[in-house]
Scaffold this active site. Structure first.
Site, mmCIF file in Angstrom:
data_model
loop_
_atom_site.group_PDB
_atom_site.id
_atom_site.type_symbol
_atom_site.label_atom_id
_atom_site.label_comp_id
_atom_site.label_asym_id
_atom_site.label_seq_id
_atom_site.Cartn_x
_atom_site.Cartn_y
_atom_site.Cartn_z
ATOM 1 N N LYS A 87 12.698 22.821 50.814
ATOM 2 C CA LYS A 87 12.317 22.235 49.523
ATOM 3 C C LYS A 87 12.535 23.292 48.440
ATOM 4 O O LYS A 87 11.995 24.399 48.500
ATOM 5 C CB LYS A 87 10.856 21.831 49.587
HETATM 6 C C1 E4P Z 1 6.181 16.000 46.782
HETATM 7 O O1 E4P Z 1 6.823 16.327 47.735
HETATM 8 C C2 E4P Z 1 4.890 16.557 46.412
HETATM 9 O O2 E4P Z 1 4.349 17.232 47.526
HETATM 10 C C3 E4P Z 1 3.868 15.532 46.057
HETATM 11 O O3 E4P Z 1 4.323 14.233 46.257
HETATM 12 C C4 E4P Z 1 3.134 15.783 44.811
HETATM 13 O O4 E4P Z 1 2.159 14.794 44.662
HETATM 14 P P1 E4P Z 1 0.934 14.937 43.659
HETATM 15 O O5 E4P Z 1 1.440 14.697 42.295
HETATM 16 O O6 E4P Z 1 -0.003 13.856 44.109
HETATM 17 O O7 E4P Z 1 0.383 16.320 43.837
#
Ligand code: E4P
Length: 217
Positions: A87
């Protein structure tokens, strides 16, 4: 549509896996910290534990923000387990890193995407997944789902193979709307998946079936 769970909590990952509909996991540094997973080695071990629970892709995020650092970290993460997807944040160096990883057979998830332009760039660089954060856009009174529609249109126009991973999904309606809009994947909490199960008429209907069965048996 693939279902990913957005957590580093092993119990929740096991529960989602047991449901039989889980296709992968996304994590981020905040989710790891929430579970108390700290220290380089512990973090790597935790990714491996997650990979051993699920059958699908597991996103593991780099911490570096410079190209050299991201490449070093990403290569180490990719070597941990074949299910790992690296990522990478949507920043200039991140795009260069995604291009490098793509050229070297390492799969990536471009994270922190909030505009169609960013998603176009991620696809051009060869990202495996692009993660538009729909919940965080909704949080600031911007149309998160509208972004999914825009990216779908652009990717279909040019047959980009980058998969749209609707991220920051907060609830069941997000899941449904993403499915209607053609997101390839959604990642959200376990509750967003389990919410799909629920309908009061199902509960009423089942109670009646069981009651009627009992009358004659
Ligand atoms: C994406 O991969 C992130 O980990 C995640 O979806 C972020 O979500 P949030 O906005 O609920 O923290």
């Amino acid at each position: 549509m693939k279902f990913f769970i957005d957590t580093a909590n092993l119990d929740q990952i096991k529960e989602a896996q047991a449901l039989g509909v889980l296709d992968g996991v996304t994590t981020n540094p905040s989710l790891m910290a929430k579970e108390g997973i700290t220290g380089h080695d512990n973090i790597l071990k935790h990714y491996v534990k997650i990979c051993n629970i699920v059958d699908g892709d597991v996103s593991a995020e780099v911490i570096s923000t410079d190209l050299k650092g991201m490449i070093k970290e990403g290569e180490a993460l990719a070597e941990l387990h074949p299910q790992i997807v690296v990522k990478v944040p949507m920043i200039k160096e991140g795009i260069k890193a995604i291009k490098y990883f793509s050229d070297n057979g390492i799969r990536t998830n471009c994270t922190l995407v909030f505009s169609a332009g960013q998603a176009l760039l991620a696809a051009k660089a060869g990202a495996t997944y692009v993660s538009p954060f729909i919940g965080r856009l909704d949080d600031i009174s911007t149309d998160g789902l509208g972004l999914i529609a825009e990216i779908r249109l652009i990717y279909d126009n040019y047959a980009f193979e980058t998969q749209i991973l609707a991220a920051s999904v907060r609830h069941t309606m997000h899941v449904l709307e993403c499915a209607k809009l053609g997101a390839d994947v959604m990642t959200g909490p376990l509750s967003s998946i389990e919410g799909l199960l629920k309908h009061p008429l199902t509960d009423i209907g089942l109670a009646k079936f069981l009651e009627d069965y009992k009358k004659g048996n």
